[in-house]
Design a protein around this motif. Sequence first.
Motif, PDB file in Angstrom:
ATOM      1  N   ILE A  39       1.250  -1.243   0.056  1.00 23.98           N
ATOM      2  CA  ILE A  39       0.223   0.033   0.229  1.00 23.98           C
ATOM      3  C   ILE A  39       1.121   1.508  -0.073  1.00 23.98           C
ATOM      4  O   ILE A  39       0.811   1.772  -0.620  1.00 23.98           O
ATOM      5  N   LEU A  40       2.271   0.862   0.993  1.00 27.80           N
ATOM      6  CA  LEU A  40       2.757   2.364   0.830  1.00 27.80           C
ATOM      7  C   LEU A  40       3.294   2.846  -0.200  1.00 27.80           C
ATOM      8  O   LEU A  40       3.452   3.098  -0.885  1.00 27.80           O
ATOM      9  N   ARG A  41       3.683   1.582  -1.517  1.00 32.09           N
ATOM     10  CA  ARG A  41       4.780   1.576  -2.401  1.00 32.09           C
ATOM     11  C   ARG A  41       3.861   2.562  -2.875  1.00 32.09           C
ATOM     12  O   ARG A  41       4.278   2.857  -4.303  1.00 32.09           O
ATOM     13  N   GLU A  42       2.300   2.138  -3.439  1.00 34.76           N
ATOM     14  CA  GLU A  42       1.375   2.930  -3.966  1.00 34.76           C
ATOM     15  C   GLU A  42       0.969   4.189  -4.291  1.00 34.76           C
ATOM     16  O   GLU A  42       0.625   5.105  -4.866  1.00 34.76           O
ATOM     17  N   LEU A  43       1.525   5.034  -3.309  1.00 33.51           N
ATOM     18  CA  LEU A  43       1.251   6.152  -2.724  1.00 33.51           C
ATOM     19  C   LEU A  43       2.496   6.948  -2.943  1.00 33.51           C
ATOM     20  O   LEU A  43       4.111   6.380  -3.126  1.00 33.51           O
ATOM     21  N   PRO A  44       2.088   8.008  -3.625  1.00 31.45           N
ATOM     22  CA  PRO A  44       3.460   9.056  -3.460  1.00 31.45           C
ATOM     23  C   PRO A  44       4.244   9.707  -2.405  1.00 31.45           C
ATOM     24  O   PRO A  44       4.087  10.835  -2.133  1.00 31.45           O
ATOM     25  N   MET A  45       4.644   8.656  -1.392  1.00 31.39           N
ATOM     26  CA  MET A  45       5.189   9.345  -0.256  1.00 31.39           C
ATOM     27  C   MET A  45       6.893   8.486   0.094  1.00 31.39           C
ATOM     28  O   MET A  45       6.667   7.441  -0.977  1.00 31.39           O
ATOM     29  N   ASP A  46       7.463   9.107   0.545  1.00 32.08           N
ATOM     30  CA  ASP A  46       8.934   8.414   0.450  1.00 32.08           C
ATOM     31  C   ASP A  46       9.170   7.884   2.577  1.00 32.08           C
ATOM     32  O   ASP A  46      10.554   8.046   2.948  1.00 32.08           O
ATOM     33  N   THR A  47       8.232   7.491   3.055  1.00 37.75           N
ATOM     34  CA  THR A  47       8.160   7.159   4.463  1.00 37.75           C
ATOM     35  C   THR A  47       8.817   6.005   4.666  1.00 37.75           C
ATOM     36  O   THR A  47       9.120   5.256   3.712  1.00 37.75           O
ATOM     37  N   PRO A  48       9.875   6.448   5.346  1.00 40.46           N
ATOM     38  CA  PRO A  48      10.751   4.568   5.969  1.00 40.46           C
ATOM     39  C   PRO A  48      10.093   3.828   6.233  1.00 40.46           C
ATOM     40  O   PRO A  48       9.080   3.892   6.744  1.00 40.46           O
ATOM     41  N   PHE A  49      10.217   2.077   6.217  1.00 48.41           N
ATOM     42  CA  PHE A  49       9.615   1.417   6.424  1.00 48.41           C
ATOM     43  C   PHE A  49      10.320  -0.087   6.900  1.00 48.41           C
ATOM     44  O   PHE A  49      11.378  -0.123   5.889  1.00 48.41           O
ATOM     45  N   ILE A  50       9.829  -0.210   8.399  1.00 44.85           N
ATOM     46  CA  ILE A  50      10.963  -1.302   8.949  1.00 44.85           C
ATOM     47  C   ILE A  50       9.949  -2.486   8.765  1.00 44.85           C
ATOM     48  O   ILE A  50       8.537  -2.294   9.489  1.00 44.85           O
ATOM     49  N   LEU A  51      10.644  -3.650   8.365  1.00 46.93           N
ATOM     50  CA  LEU A  51       9.090  -4.541   8.726  1.00 46.93           C
ATOM     51  C   LEU A  51      10.030  -5.522   9.646  1.00 46.93           C
ATOM     52  O   LEU A  51      10.828  -6.053   9.940  1.00 46.93           O
ATOM     53  N   ALA A  52       9.047  -6.084  11.008  1.00 42.22           N
ATOM     54  CA  ALA A  52       9.786  -6.770  11.822  1.00 42.22           C
ATOM     55  C   ALA A  52       8.552  -7.772  11.521  1.00 42.22           C
ATOM     56  O   ALA A  52       7.786  -7.869  12.056  1.00 42.22           O
ATOM     57  N   SER A  53       9.198  -8.843  12.023  1.00 39.19           N
ATOM     58  CA  SER A  53       9.078  -9.976  12.882  1.00 39.19           C
ATOM     59  C   SER A  53       9.662 -11.505  13.861  1.00 39.19           C
ATOM     60  O   SER A  53      11.100 -11.307  13.753  1.00 39.19           O
ATOM     61  N   GLY A  54       9.319 -12.118  14.712  1.00 42.59           N
ATOM     62  CA  GLY A  54       9.956 -12.718  15.741  1.00 42.59           C
ATOM     63  C   GLY A  54       9.619 -14.679  15.074  1.00 42.59           C
ATOM     64  O   GLY A  54       9.773 -15.300  15.082  1.00 42.59           O
ATOM     65  N   THR A  55       8.996 -14.712  13.962  1.00 43.26           N
ATOM     66  CA  THR A  55       8.341 -15.541  13.362  1.00 43.26           C
ATOM     67  C   THR A  55       8.675 -16.085  12.025  1.00 43.26           C
ATOM     68  O   THR A  55       8.476 -16.784  11.697  1.00 43.26           O
ATOM     69  N   ILE A  56       9.213 -15.195  11.534  1.00 44.56           N
ATOM     70  CA  ILE A  56      10.054 -15.459   9.780  1.00 44.56           C
ATOM     71  C   ILE A  56      10.753 -16.255   9.608  1.00 44.56           C
ATOM     72  O   ILE A  56      12.057 -15.820  10.340  1.00 44.56           O
ATOM     73  N   THR A  57      11.045 -16.598   8.356  1.00 45.14           N
ATOM     74  CA  THR A  57      12.123 -17.763   8.074  1.00 45.14           C
ATOM     75  C   THR A  57      13.016 -17.043   7.260  1.00 45.14           C
ATOM     76  O   THR A  57      12.786 -16.323   6.835  1.00 45.14           O
ATOM     77  N   GLU A  58      14.162 -17.522   7.512  1.00 42.92           N
ATOM     78  CA  GLU A  58      15.633 -16.438   6.514  1.00 42.92           C
ATOM     79  C   GLU A  58      14.563 -16.797   5.455  1.00 42.92           C
ATOM     80  O   GLU A  58      14.876 -15.254   4.464  1.00 42.92           O
ATOM     81  N   GLN A  59      14.263 -17.897   4.778  1.00 43.82           N
ATOM     82  CA  GLN A  59      13.187 -17.145   2.740  1.00 43.82           C
ATOM     83  C   GLN A  59      13.078 -16.351   2.536  1.00 43.82           C
ATOM     84  O   GLN A  59      12.815 -15.155   1.781  1.00 43.82           O
ATOM     85  N   GLN A  60      11.751 -16.093   4.332  1.00 45.01           N
ATOM     86  CA  GLN A  60      10.657 -15.105   3.970  1.00 45.01           C
ATOM     87  C   GLN A  60      10.730 -13.776   3.615  1.00 45.01           C
ATOM     88  O   GLN A  60      10.620 -13.012   3.282  1.00 45.01           O
ATOM     89  N   ALA A  61      12.612 -14.043   4.494  1.00 46.99           N
ATOM     90  CA  ALA A  61      13.313 -12.348   4.996  1.00 46.99           C
ATOM     91  C   ALA A  61      13.730 -12.016   3.746  1.00 46.99           C
ATOM     92  O   ALA A  61      13.951 -11.240   3.355  1.00 46.99           O
TER      93      ALA A  61
END
Length: 109
Positions: free
Chosen positions: A87-109
């Motif tokens: 959604i953020l990429r669809e908008l004309p914004m340059d807001t930094p985005f940080i994705l966090a999780s304790g449950t994703i695999t290395e492949q998903q990252a």
Amino acid sequence: SLTMQMPAQRDYPAKPAFTRRLRVLLVEDQPADAELLILALKDEGREVTFRRVESETEFRQALDDNPDVVLADYHIPGFGGMRALGILRELPMDTPFILASGTITEQQA
């Protein structure tokens, strides 16, 4: 008579002085996890205001406030970090985005 010469004083860069509050948009369904993230930012000396959202509708509405950064949990039932990033990429914004999780695999990252 003994004289001691003191070493020259070094000028170390000071920690940056933050001049305004950091506006954080949190995509997180667990209030305790959101609080931990905010406390970590405050421990670094930042004044932080935040808005926590759990749904796509709330996320889209919160983007109207022009946050300084988006911190998103990878997996939220019915929504999540990857959808928020899309959604953020669809908008004309340059807001930094940080994705966090304790449950994703290395492949998903």
